[in-house]
Write a protein that holds these residues in place. Structure first.
Motif, PDB file in Angstrom:
ATOM      1  N   ARG A 124      -4.579  29.183  13.629  1.00  0.00           N
ATOM      2  CA  ARG A 124      -3.509  28.628  14.462  1.00  0.00           C
ATOM      3  C   ARG A 124      -3.254  27.166  14.122  1.00  0.00           C
ATOM      4  N   GLU A 125      -4.328  26.406  13.941  1.00  0.00           N
ATOM      5  CA  GLU A 125      -4.157  24.986  13.613  1.00  0.00           C
ATOM      6  C   GLU A 125      -3.512  24.817  12.246  1.00  0.00           C
ATOM      7  N   ASN A 128      -8.124  22.285   5.388  1.00  0.00           N
ATOM      8  CA  ASN A 128      -8.158  23.392   6.349  1.00  0.00           C
ATOM      9  C   ASN A 128      -8.305  24.738   5.641  1.00  0.00           C
ATOM     10  N   ARG A 157     -11.232  27.304   6.075  1.00  0.00           N
ATOM     11  CA  ARG A 157     -10.899  28.688   6.430  1.00  0.00           C
ATOM     12  C   ARG A 157     -11.482  29.662   5.413  1.00  0.00           C
ATOM     13  N   ILE A 197     -13.876  33.481  16.423  1.00  0.00           N
ATOM     14  CA  ILE A 197     -13.193  32.532  17.318  1.00  0.00           C
ATOM     15  C   ILE A 197     -12.752  31.294  16.548  1.00  0.00           C
ATOM     16  N   GLU A 198     -13.655  30.754  15.761  1.00  0.00           N
ATOM     17  CA  GLU A 198     -13.324  29.543  14.992  1.00  0.00           C
ATOM     18  C   GLU A 198     -12.271  29.837  13.933  1.00  0.00           C
ATOM     19  N   ASP A 250      -9.894  32.138  14.116  1.00  0.00           N
ATOM     20  CA  ASP A 250      -8.594  32.246  14.787  1.00  0.00           C
ATOM     21  C   ASP A 250      -8.040  30.868  15.128  1.00  0.00           C
ATOM     22  N   ALA A 251      -8.906  29.990  15.650  1.00  0.00           N
ATOM     23  CA  ALA A 251      -8.456  28.635  15.975  1.00  0.00           C
ATOM     24  C   ALA A 251      -8.009  27.890  14.720  1.00  0.00           C
ATOM     25  N   MET A 252      -8.760  28.066  13.631  1.00  0.00           N
ATOM     26  CA  MET A 252      -8.383  27.394  12.379  1.00  0.00           C
ATOM     27  C   MET A 252      -7.064  27.933  11.843  1.00  0.00           C
ATOM     28  N   ARG A 289     -10.281  20.840  12.087  1.00  0.00           N
ATOM     29  CA  ARG A 289      -9.261  21.096  13.119  1.00  0.00           C
ATOM     30  C   ARG A 289      -8.960  19.849  13.931  1.00  0.00           C
ATOM     31  N   SER A 306     -15.366  23.316  10.080  1.00  0.00           N
ATOM     32  CA  SER A 306     -14.051  23.797  10.500  1.00  0.00           C
ATOM     33  C   SER A 306     -13.569  23.062  11.750  1.00  0.00           C
ATOM     34  N   GLN A 307     -14.468  22.832  12.702  1.00  0.00           N
ATOM     35  CA  GLN A 307     -14.072  22.094  13.909  1.00  0.00           C
ATOM     36  C   GLN A 307     -13.661  20.665  13.575  1.00  0.00           C
TER      37      GLN A 307
END
Length: 618
Positions: A292-293, A370, A374, A285-286, A288-290, A438, A434-435
């Motif tokens: 996209r960001e 990032n 990642r 999940i993280e 995928d979010a990373m 982001r 990672s959060q």
């Protein structure tokens, strides 16, 4: 089919025991014709009756035949072996001979020639007296008609319980119950309760026995040996039964303990797999979010690069406008509002470029951050996937699974680098990093978007101001040019009229000069009158007046002519000034209207300044 192959290929416990206890049959059958009481006791004393071999056993002990003993033997036949005696036997020659019972009892008969000596051909080798090795008299079982069982160490290796503290080098010959003696062979004690035969009942030396007597034990010894064997067998069976019960209980306990331990290990592996799957889902999940960001931030990076590239055009246009306006001439080379606005536009564009470049550097650094986060997530996820695969493989392993082997000492190798707490904290730290990256990336994207909007609006406002200043200046120049053209036209008209007047004055002067010539000629001719005829008459007076009047008129006309010519020169000079000023105004108007405003028509749009599209695509 598999069970049948397993049954015929794998040896049974009875086959294995037969293989371990078989004895080689002696070469010479010397027991033929002997009485039962003359046969030596079996080497299998103390074994169960079912396992005692049915053939007459041979000697199972080692004896030594030295040169002296051999010489004593040869005393019975000195004519046959004495000449072969060597006082110093060669140490490099060695023979092995099976010494059979009853052999020495017939030495005298052999010396007399009644019994042939079976070792006559080897008499030279028997001189050296080296020890003779014992032979086993149990023949090997005949091969079966079906596929034979594998009687090798490798075939019984898996039947031995694994004990890491012991070695697998186990003997493949039965332990002998006998000890070797130099000259008087004796039976070794079987157990503590049976110490063996007494020395008085030992086998006598051949020279001490009467000829033809083979009795070695008494009847009491025989009964006592049987009773001892019975008691020993009963005690051994009892101990074996207790041992079997203990072994059964131990095997059951070991099986239950192994099953319980294996179940706990399997349960722990299952829990571990669940933990890995949970953290894998969190990492996915993280990640995928990373991704996209990071993609959004890279799009913003491309917009910044396009916006920064698009600001180069307006900057060059403003700079060229200033350079073109430097080509203005004369009085038009002034520091007007257009020039001030152009300088301001250059400063604004340079400031916007610096801010965009600084923001681009920040975006590049954030993209690197990032990507590092990642990469950590991907590496952790790859490790989790590999660990999940290995743990899942271990979770599915059973006692019947393929690919299971012994790895001796593997439990003493501790290659772990973390504990569950640090393991979970490591992944949690990666996710938290990672959060944080982001969040910083999202904040940077918002600030970059605001910067792009601000710079675009600021550049467009200044662009509008410069265009308004150009428009106003062009209007002023156009008005000035129109007025100059009007004055120039009037000046040219006045010059034309003045030139006409000058021509009239010149014609008038020429006409007056002719009249003056006439009057002066008349006076000159009248001066030639004779004597009294030179009378100052009215005609003479009028001619003098006419000449004076004409001269005065000519003087006035010449003054008017000079004044007209001077005025004409002034008009021509004014005409030249107006014409030059008109050229200057035309040049300034061409520079501002054609060159500068023509270049400023290609100014990038708001979409281009915001970086959505490149200037080359429009």
């Amino acid at each position: 089919m598999a069970s049948f192959l397993k049954k015929i290929l794998e040896p049974s416990e009875e086959d294995a025991f037969d293989h371990l206890t078989w004895m080689e049959k002696p070469r010479l059958s010397i027991f033929e014709g002997l009485k039962p009481e003359d046969v030596l006791p079996s080497p299998n004393v103390g074994l169960p009756s079912a396992l005692i071999p049915r053939e007459p056993p041979g000697p199972a002990y080692v004896t030594h035949t030295g040169p002296l003993v051999w010489w004593l033997r040869q005393q019975d036949g000195p004519g046959r072996a004495a000449p072969e005696l060597h006082p110093h036997p060669a140490p490099h020659r060695q023979v092995q001979h099976s010494w059979e019972p009853g052999e020495y009892s017939n030495v005298s008969e052999r010396s007399q020639g009644n019994i042939p000596d079976p070792h006559q051909q080897h008499s030279r080798m028997e001189l050296y007296g080296y020890p003779l090795k014992a032979k086993f008299n149990q023949p090997r079982p005949p091969p079966p008609k079906v596929l034979p069982a594998t009687h090798t160490a490798a075939g019984y290796k898996n039947r031995i319980p694994f004990n890491p503290s012991e070695s697998f080098n186990m003997p493949w010959m039965p332990n002998s119950y006998y000890k070797a003696a130099a000259l008087n062979p004796t039976l070794s004690p079987l157990t503590e309760s049976f110490p063996g035969l007494p020395p008085t009942k030992m086998i006598p030396f051949i020279s001490e026995r009467p000829s033809g007597v083979f009795t070695r034990h008494t009847l009491d010894d025989w009964h006592r040996s049987n009773m001892t064997n019975y008691k020993e067998s009963e005690t051994t069976r009892h101990n074996a039964e207790r041992l079997r019960a203990d072994l059964t209980r131990t095997i059951k306990d070991v099986y239950q303990q192994a099953k319980r331990t294996q179940g706990e290990s399997t349960k722990n592996l299952g829990e571990r797999i669940n933990d890995i799957e949970y953290w894998k889902s969190e990492l996915c999940i993280e990640l995928d979010a990373m991704i996209r960001e990071t993609n959004s931030l890279m799009d913003m990076q491309k917009r910044l690069e396009r916006a920064l590239a698009d600001t180069e055009g307006p900057f060059q246009v403003a700079h060229k406008c200033l350079l073109n306006r430097e080509k203005r001439m004369g009085i038009d080379l002034v520091n007007d509002d257009v020039e001030k606005q152009l300088v301001t536009e250059i400063k604004i564009i340079r400031s916007c470029r610096e801010r965009l470049q600084k923001c681009l550097d920040t975006v590049n650094a954030q993209i690197m951050c990032n990507k590092e986060a990642r990469q950590e997530l991907e590496k952790d996820l790859a490790d989790k996937q590999l660990g999940h695969h290995i743990d899942n493989k271990c979770y599915q392993l059973k006692n019947t699974s393929r690919g299971i082997h012994f790895f001796k000492g593997v439990e003493r190798i501790d290659a772990t680098v973390s504990v569950p707490e640090t393991w979970a904290r490591f992944t949690d730290n990666n996710i938290f990093r990672s959060q944080s990256a982001r969040a910083a990336s999202a904040k940077l994207r918002a600030s970059t978007e605001s910067l792009l909007m601000g710079t675009a609006d600021e550049m467009w406002r200044q662009f509008s101001k410069v265009n308004d200043a150009f428009t106003s200046r062009i209007t002023e120049i156009a008005n000035a040019k129109s007025k100059i053209q009007t004055h120039l036209a009037k000046t040219r008209q006045e010059i034309f009229q003045l030139e006409t007047k000058i021509q009239v004055i010149q014609k008038t002067i020429r006409d007056k000069e002719v009249q003056l010539k006439v009057a002066q000629t008349r006076l000159d001719e009248r001066s030639r009158r004779p004597n009294v005829e030179l009378c100052r008459d009215a005609a003479q007076i009028r001619l003098v007046q006419e000449v004076n009047e004409i001269n005065e008129t000519l003087r006035n006309l010449h003054q008017c002519l000079r004044a007209s010519e001077d005025m004409l020169q002034m008009l021509v000079r004014s005409k030249g000034v107006l014409e030059h000023d008109l050229v200057v105004k035309n040049n300034s108007l061409f520079i501002d209207q054609e060159r500068c405003m023509g270049m400023r028509k290609s100014y990038p749009s708001t979409v281009q300044i915001l970086g959505y599209v490149s200037a080359g695509l429009t």
